[in-house]
Design a protein around this motif. Structure first.
Motif, PDB file in Angstrom:
ATOM      1  N   ARG A  20      -3.804   3.328  -0.420  1.00  0.00           N
ATOM      2  CA  ARG A  20      -4.333   2.658  -1.609  1.00  0.00           C
ATOM      3  C   ARG A  20      -3.410   1.508  -1.966  1.00  0.00           C
ATOM      4  O   ARG A  20      -2.184   1.634  -1.928  1.00  0.00           O
ATOM      5  CB  ARG A  20      -4.396   3.612  -2.794  1.00  0.00           C
TER       6      ARG A  20
ATOM      7  N   PHE B 256       0.823  -1.202   0.000  1.00  0.00           N
ATOM      8  CA  PHE B 256       0.000   0.000   0.000  1.00  0.00           C
ATOM      9  C   PHE B 256       0.860   1.257   0.000  1.00  0.00           C
ATOM     10  O   PHE B 256       1.936   1.285   0.596  1.00  0.00           O
ATOM     11  CB  PHE B 256      -0.902   0.011   1.251  1.00  0.00           C
TER      12      PHE B 256
ATOM     13  N   THR C 272      -1.922   7.401   1.173  1.00  0.00           N
ATOM     14  CA  THR C 272      -3.345   7.182   0.890  1.00  0.00           C
ATOM     15  C   THR C 272      -3.864   5.831   1.343  1.00  0.00           C
ATOM     16  O   THR C 272      -5.071   5.619   1.371  1.00  0.00           O
ATOM     17  CB  THR C 272      -3.603   7.302  -0.622  1.00  0.00           C
TER      18      THR C 272
END
Length: 161
Positions: A96, A90, A94
């Protein structure tokens, strides 16, 4: 503090903390986030490659799993693919998911150039490192590791009625 390594055939080797520190080491980066999204790192960490330790008791094959146990009674099991990079990574800012980076598991004893604190797993912690500064989920980072045991993977038994 001792670290016990157990191979799939039952061979067992125990290392003191100082003996672990005397093994060939790697300094790289790694970080993680908790289940509530708190980010820790990325840090500069130093430790011994998990593969180096497991090779001392016969290594690990694709048909094995690794039991990681900690001094506080916690334990978990990882399969071969997970320990060879098949885990999610990740972006630190963020959280993400990003395409898998090159990850490597280490048993670390230093973070940011200093011995681990108790809060971060002193004296030894399993850590997932990544030179690109990517994070992994926190459950991969096991605190207070004192036992690594290679076990043959046994197929699940199915029951019929």
């Amino acid at each position: 503090w001792d670290l016990t390594l157990v191979g799939r055939e039952g061979q067992e080797v125990t290392f003191s903390y100082d003996e672990v520190r005397s093994l060939p080491s790697v300094e790289t980066g790694g970080g993680f986030f908790s289940s509530v999204g708190a980010v820790y790192g990325p840090f500069t960490v130093k430790g011994v490659r998990l593969e180096t330790l497991l090779d001392l008791v016969g290594g690990m094959s694709q048909s094995d799993v690794l039991l990681v146990a900690a001094n506080d009674g916690y334990s978990c099991v990882f399969d071969y693919d997970q320990l060879h990079g098949e885990i999610d990574t990740f972006e630190p800012d963020t959280l993400r998911m990003v395409p898998q980076g090159a990850v490597e598991f280490l048993v670390i004893y230093e973070q940011q150039g200093k011995p681990l604190t108790h809060e971060y797993g002193r004296p030894l912690r399993l850590a997932v490192t990544n030179p690109d500064g990517l994070l992994t989920e926190g459950h991969w980072w096991v605190k207070w590791v004192n036992r690594l045991e290679v076990r043959a993977l046994t197929p699940a038994t199915s029951s019929t009625r």
